[in-house]
Write a protein that holds these residues in place. Structure first.
Motif, PDB file in Angstrom:
ATOM      1  N   ASN A  92       0.844  -1.181   0.000  1.00 54.88           N
ATOM      2  CA  ASN A  92       0.000   0.000   0.000  1.00 54.88           C
ATOM      3  C   ASN A  92       0.886   1.240   0.000  1.00 54.88           C
ATOM      4  OD1 ASN A  92      -2.202   1.675   0.148  1.00 54.88           O
ATOM      5  ND2 ASN A  92      -2.430   1.462   2.355  1.00 54.88           N
ATOM      6  N   TYR A  93       1.259   1.703  -1.183  1.00 54.39           N
ATOM      7  CA  TYR A  93       2.116   2.877  -1.281  1.00 54.39           C
ATOM      8  C   TYR A  93       1.273   4.149  -1.236  1.00 54.39           C
ATOM      9  CZ  TYR A  93       5.704  -0.490  -2.414  1.00 54.39           C
ATOM     10  OH  TYR A  93       6.574  -1.534  -2.363  1.00 54.39           O
ATOM     11  N   LEU A  94       1.866   5.218  -0.762  1.00 54.32           N
ATOM     12  CA  LEU A  94       1.116   6.431  -0.437  1.00 54.32           C
ATOM     13  C   LEU A  94       1.443   7.625  -1.334  1.00 54.32           C
ATOM     14  CD1 LEU A  94       1.375   6.127   3.443  1.00 54.32           C
ATOM     15  CD2 LEU A  94      -0.561   5.498   1.985  1.00 54.32           C
ATOM     16  N   THR A  95       1.858   7.381  -2.563  1.00 53.49           N
ATOM     17  CA  THR A  95       2.061   8.485  -3.495  1.00 53.49           C
ATOM     18  C   THR A  95       0.761   9.280  -3.590  1.00 53.49           C
ATOM     19  OG1 THR A  95       3.695   7.217  -4.728  1.00 53.49           O
ATOM     20  CG2 THR A  95       2.670   9.061  -5.883  1.00 53.49           C
ATOM     21  N   HIS A  96       0.859  10.594  -3.627  1.00 51.24           N
ATOM     22  CA  HIS A  96      -0.269  11.526  -3.682  1.00 51.24           C
ATOM     23  C   HIS A  96      -1.087  11.511  -2.392  1.00 51.24           C
ATOM     24  CE1 HIS A  96       0.881  11.922  -7.774  1.00 51.24           C
ATOM     25  NE2 HIS A  96       0.560  10.675  -8.040  1.00 51.24           N
ATOM     26  N   HIS A  97      -0.417  11.285  -1.287  1.00 47.92           N
ATOM     27  CA  HIS A  97      -1.023  11.369   0.039  1.00 47.92           C
ATOM     28  C   HIS A  97      -0.305  12.456   0.839  1.00 47.92           C
ATOM     29  CE1 HIS A  97      -3.010   7.614  -0.855  1.00 47.92           C
ATOM     30  NE2 HIS A  97      -3.604   7.623   0.327  1.00 47.92           N
ATOM     31  N   PHE A  98      -0.973  12.893   1.878  1.00 41.84           N
ATOM     32  CA  PHE A  98      -0.343  13.764   2.865  1.00 41.84           C
ATOM     33  C   PHE A  98       0.182  12.910   4.007  1.00 41.84           C
ATOM     34  CE2 PHE A  98      -3.581  17.230   1.665  1.00 41.84           C
ATOM     35  CZ  PHE A  98      -2.669  17.930   0.890  1.00 41.84           C
ATOM     36  N   LEU A  99       1.291  13.329   4.576  1.00 36.81           N
ATOM     37  CA  LEU A  99       1.773  12.798   5.849  1.00 36.81           C
ATOM     38  C   LEU A  99       1.602  13.903   6.871  1.00 36.81           C
ATOM     39  CD1 LEU A  99       5.141  11.025   4.952  1.00 36.81           C
ATOM     40  CD2 LEU A  99       2.886   9.978   5.336  1.00 36.81           C
ATOM     41  N   ILE A 100       0.955  13.589   7.960  1.00 40.32           N
ATOM     42  CA  ILE A 100       0.703  14.534   9.043  1.00 40.32           C
ATOM     43  C   ILE A 100       1.588  14.137  10.214  1.00 40.32           C
ATOM     44  CG2 ILE A 100      -1.041  15.412  10.653  1.00 40.32           C
ATOM     45  CD1 ILE A 100      -3.157  14.442   8.498  1.00 40.32           C
ATOM     46  N   ALA A 101       2.504  15.025  10.610  1.00 46.89           N
ATOM     47  CA  ALA A 101       3.402  14.715  11.729  1.00 46.89           C
ATOM     48  C   ALA A 101       2.603  14.655  13.021  1.00 46.89           C
ATOM     49  CB  ALA A 101       4.492  15.775  11.843  1.00 46.89           C
ATOM     50  N   MET A 102       2.798  13.593  13.763  1.00 46.35           N
ATOM     51  CA  MET A 102       2.132  13.455  15.053  1.00 46.35           C
ATOM     52  C   MET A 102       2.806  14.378  16.073  1.00 46.35           C
ATOM     53  SD  MET A 102      -0.413  11.462  14.706  1.00 46.35           S
ATOM     54  CE  MET A 102      -0.798  10.906  16.360  1.00 46.35           C
ATOM     55  N   PRO A 103       2.087  14.798  17.099  1.00 46.27           N
ATOM     56  CA  PRO A 103       2.647  15.741  18.078  1.00 46.27           C
ATOM     57  C   PRO A 103       3.915  15.236  18.770  1.00 46.27           C
ATOM     58  CG  PRO A 103       0.281  15.614  18.333  1.00 46.27           C
ATOM     59  CD  PRO A 103       0.666  14.541  17.357  1.00 46.27           C
ATOM     60  N   HIS A 104       4.120  13.935  18.852  1.00 48.10           N
ATOM     61  CA  HIS A 104       5.313  13.407  19.512  1.00 48.10           C
ATOM     62  C   HIS A 104       6.494  13.248  18.546  1.00 48.10           C
ATOM     63  CE1 HIS A 104       2.995   9.913  18.110  1.00 48.10           C
ATOM     64  NE2 HIS A 104       4.168   9.363  17.871  1.00 48.10           N
ATOM     65  N   MET A 105       6.427  13.891  17.384  1.00 47.22           N
ATOM     66  CA  MET A 105       7.510  13.836  16.402  1.00 47.22           C
ATOM     67  C   MET A 105       8.826  14.215  17.079  1.00 47.22           C
ATOM     68  SD  MET A 105       8.903  13.564  13.373  1.00 47.22           S
ATOM     69  CE  MET A 105       7.545  13.279  12.266  1.00 47.22           C
ATOM     70  N   ALA A 106       9.796  13.322  17.041  1.00 45.13           N
ATOM     71  CA  ALA A 106      11.073  13.547  17.718  1.00 45.13           C
ATOM     72  C   ALA A 106      12.024  14.404  16.901  1.00 45.13           C
ATOM     73  CB  ALA A 106      11.727  12.202  18.040  1.00 45.13           C
ATOM     74  N   ASP A 107      11.820  14.489  15.602  1.00 44.40           N
ATOM     75  CA  ASP A 107      12.707  15.244  14.717  1.00 44.40           C
ATOM     76  C   ASP A 107      12.173  16.670  14.575  1.00 44.40           C
ATOM     77  OD1 ASP A 107      14.180  16.304  12.583  1.00 44.40           O
ATOM     78  OD2 ASP A 107      14.306  14.364  11.566  1.00 44.40           O
ATOM     79  N   ASP A 108      12.877  17.636  15.143  1.00 49.84           N
ATOM     80  CA  ASP A 108      12.437  19.032  15.109  1.00 49.84           C
ATOM     81  C   ASP A 108      12.219  19.557  13.694  1.00 49.84           C
ATOM     82  OD1 ASP A 108      12.438  19.189  17.848  1.00 49.84           O
ATOM     83  OD2 ASP A 108      14.418  20.137  17.982  1.00 49.84           O
TER      84      ASP A 108
END
Length: 185
Positions: free
Chosen positions: A6-22
């Motif tokens: 299930n590839y996600l080309t043409h999708h949005f990725l929404i960063a979760m609030p606990h994202m560790a990478d600033d």
């Protein structure tokens, strides 16, 4: 029976609030490509301090002063490289068709945009976000990102500060109510 990935080309990725990478805190990413080899996307809600005019001052000074279109921080990979995500039928010197949209990396599109001859809807970024084979899938399994189908109006019609919440709302989620705290049962 083998199921296809299930590839996600043409999708949005929404960063979760606990994202560790600033670098991706509060990010909304448009996935340009996602396959077994990895993924490539553009952060679409982090405006930089630059405009198209600023780029043109370096590339074509005779065309600067014509447009203040915002340039976005597209991601930490190759931050000196420009990308234009756009609609329309016209192709430029270096364009890749992404299905409903096109990604162009050549300067001719910037010159056309300055002259009012560019695409009707376009988003300019410097840099991109990239994942190696299996890396994005692992991050999704670890709940680092939510994904949803990309919507054209979120990309091109909403102010950048409204895009993250609008994408989350397509999933029935109020992003502002999510927390970075984990509970234990």
């Amino acid at each position: 029976m083998q199921t296809s990935p299930n590839y996600l080309t043409h999708h949005f990725l929404i960063a979760m609030p606990h994202m560790a990478d600033d670098r991706f805190d509060h990010s909304l990413i448009y996935l340009c490509d996602h396959s077994a080899e990895g993924a490539m996307g553009l952060v679409i809600n982090q405006p930089s301090d630059l405009s198209l005019d600023d780029l043109l001052e370096q590339l074509a000074p005779e065309l600067s002063g014509r447009t203040r279109q915002t340039v976005f921080n597209g991601g930490p990979v190759e931050p000196e490289r420009g990308f234009v995500l756009h609609d329309g039928e016209r192709r430029w010197e270096s364009s890749a068709e992404l299905g409903p949209l096109t990604l162009t990396t050549s300067q001719d599109i910037l010159r056309a945009m300055a002259c009012g001859e560019g695409p009707q809807q376009a988003l300019i970024t410097l840099g991109y976000a990239g994942w190696g084979a299996g890396q994005l899938e692992q991050e999704l399994a670890n709940n680092v990102w939510l994904s949803c189908p990309a919507e054209h109006h979120i990309l091109f019609q909403l102010p950048s500060g409204e895009r993250l919440n609008a994408a989350a709302r397509t999933l029935g989620i109020d992003w502002t109510l999510l927390t970075s705290q984990a509970g234990h049962a």
